[in-house]
Design a protein around this motif. Structure first.
Motif, short mmCIF file in Angstrom:
data_model
loop_
_atom_site.label_atom_id
_atom_site.label_comp_id
_atom_site.label_asym_id
_atom_site.label_seq_id
_atom_site.Cartn_x
_atom_site.Cartn_y
_atom_site.Cartn_z
N THR A 149 0.84 -1.20 0.00
CA THR A 149 0.00 0.00 0.00
C THR A 149 0.87 1.25 0.00
OG1 THR A 149 -1.72 -1.21 1.20
CG2 THR A 149 -1.86 1.19 1.20
N GLN A 150 1.95 1.20 0.78
CA GLN A 150 2.87 2.34 0.84
C GLN A 150 3.55 2.55 -0.50
OE1 GLN A 150 3.26 4.44 3.31
NE2 GLN A 150 4.88 5.64 2.29
N ILE A 151 3.89 1.47 -1.18
CA ILE A 151 4.56 1.61 -2.48
C ILE A 151 3.62 2.25 -3.50
CG2 ILE A 151 5.46 0.29 -4.43
CD1 ILE A 151 6.65 -1.65 -2.38
N PHE A 152 2.37 1.79 -3.51
CA PHE A 152 1.44 2.25 -4.56
C PHE A 152 0.89 3.64 -4.25
CE2 PHE A 152 0.87 -2.44 -5.27
CZ PHE A 152 1.55 -2.47 -6.47
N VAL A 153 0.40 3.87 -3.08
CA VAL A 153 -0.29 5.15 -2.78
C VAL A 153 0.33 5.83 -1.56
CG1 VAL A 153 -2.47 4.47 -3.83
CG2 VAL A 153 -2.00 3.86 -1.45
N GLY A 154 1.64 5.65 -1.38
CA GLY A 154 2.28 6.27 -0.22
C GLY A 154 2.29 7.79 -0.29
N ASN A 155 2.55 8.35 -1.49
CA ASN A 155 2.56 9.80 -1.65
C ASN A 155 1.19 10.40 -1.40
OD1 ASN A 155 5.27 9.68 -2.34
ND2 ASN A 155 4.84 9.46 -4.55
N LEU A 156 0.17 9.72 -1.89
CA LEU A 156 -1.19 10.24 -1.65
C LEU A 156 -1.53 10.19 -0.16
CD1 LEU A 156 -3.25 8.76 -4.63
CD2 LEU A 156 -2.50 11.11 -4.29
N GLU A 157 -1.15 9.11 0.53
CA GLU A 157 -1.43 9.03 1.96
C GLU A 157 -0.70 10.13 2.74
OE1 GLU A 157 -0.46 5.04 3.15
OE2 GLU A 157 -2.55 4.41 2.96
N GLU A 158 0.53 10.41 2.31
CA GLU A 158 1.27 11.51 2.96
C GLU A 158 0.58 12.84 2.76
OE1 GLU A 158 5.80 13.42 2.94
OE2 GLU A 158 5.28 11.69 1.67
N PHE A 159 0.08 13.07 1.53
CA PHE A 159 -0.66 14.31 1.25
C PHE A 159 -1.94 14.39 2.08
CE2 PHE A 159 -4.08 16.29 -1.26
CZ PHE A 159 -3.62 17.59 -1.32
N PRO B 252 -6.86 -6.74 0.54
CA PRO B 252 -6.67 -5.56 1.41
C PRO B 252 -5.87 -4.45 0.73
CG PRO B 252 -6.25 -7.58 2.60
CD PRO B 252 -6.36 -7.95 1.17
N VAL B 253 -4.87 -4.80 -0.11
CA VAL B 253 -4.11 -3.78 -0.83
C VAL B 253 -5.03 -3.01 -1.77
CG1 VAL B 253 -2.18 -3.38 -2.39
CG2 VAL B 253 -2.03 -5.18 -0.65
N ARG B 254 -5.84 -3.74 -2.51
CA ARG B 254 -6.78 -3.09 -3.43
C ARG B 254 -7.77 -2.22 -2.67
NH1 ARG B 254 -8.45 -7.32 -5.52
NH2 ARG B 254 -10.49 -7.54 -4.50
N ASN B 255 -8.27 -2.71 -1.54
CA ASN B 255 -9.20 -1.91 -0.74
C ASN B 255 -8.54 -0.64 -0.23
OD1 ASN B 255 -11.19 -3.83 -1.15
ND2 ASN B 255 -10.78 -4.89 0.78
N ASN B 256 -7.30 -0.78 0.21
CA ASN B 256 -6.59 0.42 0.71
C ASN B 256 -6.41 1.45 -0.41
OD1 ASN B 256 -6.40 -0.74 3.22
ND2 ASN B 256 -4.32 -1.52 2.91
N ILE B 257 -6.05 0.98 -1.62
CA ILE B 257 -5.88 1.90 -2.75
C ILE B 257 -7.19 2.59 -3.07
CG2 ILE B 257 -5.35 2.02 -5.21
CD1 ILE B 257 -3.38 -0.31 -4.79
N GLN B 258 -8.26 1.81 -3.10
CA GLN B 258 -9.58 2.40 -3.40
C GLN B 258 -10.00 3.40 -2.32
OE1 GLN B 258 -11.99 -1.09 -3.74
NE2 GLN B 258 -11.48 -1.46 -5.92
N GLN B 259 -9.72 3.07 -1.08
CA GLN B 259 -10.08 4.00 0.01
C GLN B 259 -9.29 5.30 -0.09
OE1 GLN B 259 -9.56 1.91 3.67
NE2 GLN B 259 -11.22 0.43 3.26
N VAL B 260 -8.00 5.19 -0.42
CA VAL B 260 -7.18 6.41 -0.54
C VAL B 260 -7.71 7.30 -1.66
CG1 VAL B 260 -4.90 7.28 -1.17
CG2 VAL B 260 -5.14 5.41 0.48
N PHE B 261 -7.98 6.72 -2.81
CA PHE B 261 -8.52 7.51 -3.92
C PHE B 261 -9.91 8.04 -3.60
CE2 PHE B 261 -5.10 5.74 -6.46
CZ PHE B 261 -4.80 6.78 -7.32
N GLN B 262 -10.70 7.28 -2.86
CA GLN B 262 -12.03 7.76 -2.48
C GLN B 262 -11.91 8.98 -1.56
OE1 GLN B 262 -14.94 6.43 -3.67
NE2 GLN B 262 -15.99 8.15 -2.72
N ARG B 263 -11.00 8.93 -0.63
CA ARG B 263 -10.78 10.09 0.27
C ARG B 263 -10.27 11.28 -0.52
NH1 ARG B 263 -6.68 7.78 4.35
NH2 ARG B 263 -6.55 10.00 4.96
N LEU B 264 -9.39 11.02 -1.50
CA LEU B 264 -8.87 12.12 -2.31
C LEU B 264 -9.98 12.77 -3.12
CD1 LEU B 264 -6.45 13.72 -3.38
CD2 LEU B 264 -6.13 11.93 -5.12
#
Length: 825
Positions: A702-712, A781-793
């Motif tokens: 999850t950190q590799i794929f959407v780590g920058n977005l999570e930091e933002f 869970p990785v896919r769900n985490n990516i989807q949740q990050v983009f949904q929050r964005l």
């Protein structure tokens, strides 16, 4: 009687009737009649009513007769004329010659006629009276005779009673005499019967002292039975005179008889042994021939002594002397058998040891099979001689089996290979104990004890070697470079599998043509093709990581070790060893994972660890046992604190206090060490490490794929938190790091990373895990985490930015993200 007749004639009819009426008047009758007499009178009256008409009655007077008289039978012949009637009447009156000429004559004739008529009329009464008088006289005579007869009967009765009393007394005296005679006879027979036991002493002594006596003669067993009866009888009557003397003499006879039997049986067995031992040893080069001869000779001699031994066994429970004799015979028999068998068994075991010097399993199997046959043959031979078993036979067989144990034990304790030890456990436990001993427990009791002892030695050696194996080959394992060549070795195996698949696909058309020619049934052809396709699909679906040879060496060794131990040792011991082996295996996997992570990539190390932990969990599931063990530890924390407290200089004055604050007493009460119990479950330990590894993999991916977005998003959350807590309010779009262009850079970089690295990640998961379900569960869970990050964005952008800014940001939609994830799924 004549005077009575005259007096009756003088009476008038009236007086007569009056007097007669007094006889049967109802009150105070002059001559009362009984019922029987009344019946007689009635019968007489009935007879009188039917009297015939007098023949001398004139015919003219017939008309004056009453109807009753005319109805009576009338037998007289009616006369022809009146003269005839009158003539006959005068003739009856004896006046046929008289003439009635005067009135005087007529009256005389009339009076005579009247008297005659009166006489005729009372004649029947007189006759009745005469009959009654005659009856009375007869009755008086009969009564007199009866009285005389009664007197005679009384006399006879008195005489009978007298004779009866005399006869009864004589009978009682005879019975008493007979009774006394019977008692005397019984007493004489009883005395004779009792004396017969004592009289037999001389006969028995004579037979026992006879030089021609033989224990095989027909009279020996009956003589022995009679001797036993005599001893039993004398022993049960200690009140008889000379009881000790006769009992001693009978005991001496019994000892002499038992001595004869013992000598005969012992000599028979010893002669058999001497005959077999004196044979030419060169003639018995084959051990099988020797054993056959040993058993054949003894079986042939068994009928000679079996009848005597049966007699001894029947008496052994009742008479202690026979039990002692039986024990001595048992001992003699077993000594002879041991003398014959011990050298032969030792020689056979030595030969087996030489033949199987390099194959311990074959040696144990053949040696145990040999001893099984020996035990069974010995029991069968023992039953040829004896009918009741003895524990001494099992002691002898156990002693003979120990010769095998003594040879095998030094070999067992020097075996170092777990495979050999586990196979020995299987041989002893399954083949010997379960197959042989359980099916014939009665004959293999001694063998059972020796095999169990041997099995315990093998298990003990197996446990010891397992501890060493775990320490050297699992805990102390140093991986070679080829063991850690991940994912190269998996890719190589996959290429090999792919090439094999291509070759199979090339061969399939030719095989199908050949099958079309050979097979007549179309259904069978279709089934065959379907089977080939299915087998090909299964072969290609097997991942290289799932191959047993591709497992990490410590995992393979651990599982092989546990599979060998599972059916060989007790469950409690297996639980301890399995916990130790699994713990060591997990540590080796963690160590190997760290090395792969350093040498290769992080995902290779993580997937390597996850895959082998999954293999461990899957392979230990069939073991139906609890992998938890209880460890007991001694907690000395309280003891240490109490020791520091008592060593404190301030505690010196408390040594001499005589209350509960005494320092020594406090040390004893507070410094007691605690015993703590805790359970270690290696199976749960595998699950725990697997769970931690999966969570770490999910988090890092999850950190590799959407780590920058999570930091933002984290920065945005911190900014909003400050505003809520009373800090300055900032517009997000005015922040330098939150400019639409900056956000566009972050989003595009994240999208490029996902598009570039997601296929390789999924390829690595497929290469290591090779199971679509497992891959889906791990990546979900990785896919769900990516989807949740983009949904929050998306939510944040809709709230904080305008339409122009959103166009500048150009964030991919959720559909694009889902499409990207689904394409690479």
């Amino acid at each position: 009687m004549a005077s009575t007749d005259l007096s009756l004639l003088d009476l008038t009819d009236k007086e007569t009737r009056e007097k007669l009426s007094l006889w049967d008047r109802r009150t105070d009758p002059t001559a009362p009649l009984t019922e029987k007499q009344m019946d007689s009178v009635l019968e007489i009256r009935a007879a009188a009513e039917t009297l015939s008409v007098p023949s001398e009655l004139p015919i003219e007077d017939l008309c004056s007769l009453s109807s009753r008289s005319l109805q009576s039978p009338f037998t007289a012949t009616v006369p022809a004329s009146t003269e005839d009637v009158l003539l006959k009447g005068f003739q009856m009156l004896e006046m046929e010659n008289d003439r009635i000429e005067t009135a005087q004559q007529f009256f005389a004739w009339f009076a005579k006629l009247q008297a005659s008529m009166d006489l005729d009329e009372s004649a029947k009464y007189r006759r009745t009276r005469d009959d009654l008088n005659s009856y009375q006289e007869q009755c008086d005579a009969i009564l007199k005779d009866v009285n005389a007869a009664l007197e005679h009967l009384d006399s006879l009765q008195k005489q009978y009673l007298f004779v009866s009393n005399k006869t009864g007394a004589l009978h009682e005296a005879c019975e008493q005499l007979l009774k006394e005679q019977s008692e005397l006879v019984d007493l004489a027979e009883n005395i004779q019967q009792k004396l017969s036991y004592f009289n037999e002493l001389e006969n028995i002594n004579t037979k026992l002292n006879s030089p021609t006596l033989s224990v095989n003669s027909e009279g020996f067993i009956p003589m022995l039975s009679k001797l036993d009866d005599c001893i039993e009888y004398v022993s049960s009557h200690p009140n008889f005179k000379d009881y000790p003397v006769y009992l001693t003499k009978f005991k001496q006879c019994l000892s002499k008889a038992m001595h004869f039997m013992k000598v005969y049986i012992v000599n028979t067995m010893q002669s058999l042994t001497s005959q077999l031992t004196k044979r030419d040893p060169m003639g018995l080069t084959n051990a099988d021939n020797a054993f056959t001869l040993y058993y054949v000779k003894f079986r042939a001699a068994a009928p000679k002594v079996r009848s005597l031994i049966e007699q001894i066994e029947q008496r052994a429970q009742k008479i202690p002397e026979y039990q002692q004799l039986l024990d001595e015979i048992h001992q003699c028999y077993l000594d002879q058998r041991e003398q014959l068998l011990s050298p032969c068994i030792t020689s056979t075991i030595t030969d087996l040891t030489k033949q199987n010097s390099k194959d311990h399993c074959a040696l144990v199997r053949s040696g145990c099979a040999f001893m099984v046959h020996v035990c069974q043959d010995e029991h069968q031979l023992f039953n040829e001689f004896f009918t009741k078993s003895t524990s001494k036979l099992d002691e002898l067989l156990e002693k003979l089996c120990l010769s095998l144990y003594d040879v095998l034990r030094p070999l067992i304790i020097h075996i170092i290979h777990l495979e050999t030890l586990s196979e020995l456990c299987s041989i002893l436990k399954n083949e010997m104990l379960e197959d042989h001993v359980q099916n014939n427990a009665a004959q293999l009791g001694a063998f059972d004890a020796v095999v169990k002892q041997m099995l315990e030695d093998v298990q003990e050696r197996l446990v010891y070697r397992t501890h060493i194996y775990i320490q050297t080959d699992i805990t102390g394992y140093n991986p070679a470079p080829g063991d850690l060549a991940y994912p190269e070795k998996l890719e190589m195996m996959e290429r090999i599998a792919q090439s094999l698949k291509e070759e199979q696909m090339k061969q399939m058309p030719q095989e199908s043509v050949f099958s079309d020619v050979q097979l007549e049934d179309a259904d069978r052809r279709r089934n065959s093709n379907a089977g080939n396709m299915e087998s090909s699909r299964l072969q290609t679906s097997v991942s290289p990581a799932d191959l047993h040879g591709m497992w990490y060496p410590t995992v393979r060794r651990t599982l092989v070790c546990l599979s060998k131990l599972y059916r060989c040792i007790d469950r409690a011991v297996f639980q301890g060893l399995s916990q130790e082996a699994l713990s060591a295996c997990i540590q080796s996997l963690l160590k190997a994972s760290d090395i792969i992570l350093k040498n290769k990539t992080q995902i290779d190390g993580q997937l390597f660890l996850i895959k082998h932990l999954l293999i461990l969990r899957e392979q230990i599931a069939p073991f139906h046992t609890d992998f938890a063990i209880k460890e007991i530890s001694l907690d000395l924390k309280k003891t240490r604190d109490a020791a520091f407290k008592i060593l404190n200089p301030k505690a010196v004055p408390k040594f001499f206090r005589l209350n509960s604050h005494n320092a020594i007493l406090e040390f004893l009460l507070e410094g007691t060490p605690e015993i703590k119990e805790h359970y270690i479950d290696s199976k749960k330990d595998v699950d725990r490490h697997l769970k931690f590894s999966c969570e770490q993999f999910i988090q890092q991916q999850t950190q590799i794929f959407v780590g920058n977005l999570e930091e933002f998003l984290t920065k945005v959350s911190a900014l909003k938190t400050m505003a809520v807590q009373g800090g300055p309010t900032y517009s997000l779009s005015q922040q330098p790091w939150a400019q639409p262009a900056k956000i566009n850079d972050i989003v595009m970089a994240t999208y490029r990373v996902m598009k570039s690295k997601l296929p390789s990640t999924l390829q690595s998961m497929s290469l290591y895990l090779a199971n679509r379900d497992t891959e889906f569960i791990l990546f979900k869970p990785v896919r769900n985490n990516i989807q949740q990050v983009f949904q929050r964005l998306h939510t944040l952008l809709q709230e904080e930015y305008s339409g122009e800014d959103l166009q500048i940001i150009a964030c991919p939609s959720m559909e694009q993200i889902n499409l990207l994830l689904s394409v690479n799924k």
